[in-house]
Motif scaffolding. Sequence first.
Motif, PDB file in Angstrom:
ATOM      1  N   ALA A 236     -24.088  21.804   5.054  1.00  0.00           N
ATOM      2  CA  ALA A 236     -22.770  21.747   4.411  1.00  0.00           C
ATOM      3  C   ALA A 236     -22.667  22.792   3.299  1.00  0.00           C
ATOM      4  O   ALA A 236     -21.642  23.470   3.164  1.00  0.00           O
ATOM      5  CB  ALA A 236     -22.514  20.348   3.855  1.00  0.00           C
ATOM      6  N   LEU A 237     -23.726  22.954   2.527  1.00  0.00           N
ATOM      7  CA  LEU A 237     -23.735  23.961   1.458  1.00  0.00           C
ATOM      8  C   LEU A 237     -23.693  25.365   2.028  1.00  0.00           C
ATOM      9  O   LEU A 237     -22.936  26.217   1.562  1.00  0.00           O
ATOM     10  CB  LEU A 237     -24.970  23.784   0.577  1.00  0.00           C
ATOM     11  N   ASP A 238     -24.497  25.620   3.025  1.00  0.00           N
ATOM     12  CA  ASP A 238     -24.557  26.950   3.624  1.00  0.00           C
ATOM     13  C   ASP A 238     -23.198  27.369   4.177  1.00  0.00           C
ATOM     14  O   ASP A 238     -22.817  28.538   4.074  1.00  0.00           O
ATOM     15  CB  ASP A 238     -25.624  26.979   4.718  1.00  0.00           C
ATOM     16  N   ALA A 239     -22.456  26.433   4.737  1.00  0.00           N
ATOM     17  CA  ALA A 239     -21.128  26.732   5.279  1.00  0.00           C
ATOM     18  C   ALA A 239     -20.166  27.192   4.190  1.00  0.00           C
ATOM     19  O   ALA A 239     -19.209  27.919   4.474  1.00  0.00           O
ATOM     20  CB  ALA A 239     -20.566  25.506   5.994  1.00  0.00           C
ATOM     21  N   LEU A 240     -20.430  26.807   2.949  1.00  0.00           N
ATOM     22  CA  LEU A 240     -19.574  27.194   1.825  1.00  0.00           C
ATOM     23  C   LEU A 240     -19.952  28.550   1.238  1.00  0.00           C
ATOM     24  O   LEU A 240     -19.274  29.051   0.342  1.00  0.00           O
ATOM     25  CB  LEU A 240     -19.626  26.125   0.735  1.00  0.00           C
ATOM     26  N   LYS A 241     -21.042  29.131   1.707  1.00  0.00           N
ATOM     27  CA  LYS A 241     -21.507  30.458   1.262  1.00  0.00           C
ATOM     28  C   LYS A 241     -21.691  30.568  -0.246  1.00  0.00           C
ATOM     29  O   LYS A 241     -21.110  31.424  -0.904  1.00  0.00           O
ATOM     30  CB  LYS A 241     -20.554  31.558   1.741  1.00  0.00           C
TER      31      LYS A 241
END
Length: 135
Positions: A90-95
């Motif tokens: 989820a964090l990675d998707a937010l860059k």
Amino acid sequence: LRPDLWRAVEVWCPITDVAEWHRYCGSGNGYAPHMEACCGGLPSDCPAEYAARSSIYCPEKLAKVRYLSVKHGRYDKSVPYTHTLKLANALDALKPEAFFFEIFDGGHDSIYSESFALFDNIRLGHSKKTDRITS
């Protein structure tokens, strides 16, 4: 959660979804009664209270932390690394600007010297946002 107050955060083997962790461990474990007391009952009785204490429901806020490092042991028997992997995705998707995630060969562990090295590198200006933020 006030990410603007933190220059760097590193967490090891976190409980990212308190209700999911409660289901995983069951009411018979030593921590469940404490969670139930804090939240006001079982997850099914007060899901909003459990969600409010779960980082999986606020990745947008965590993504604003300047340096964020999340580590979890592959063999952790207390908190499954798969719970933390959901948060990492989820964090990675937010860059986020500087986010590092690691699944290490260990259990429910923290290696304090690694955390102190991270904070020293940031404090001394040796870490750039594009660097891997652990030593």
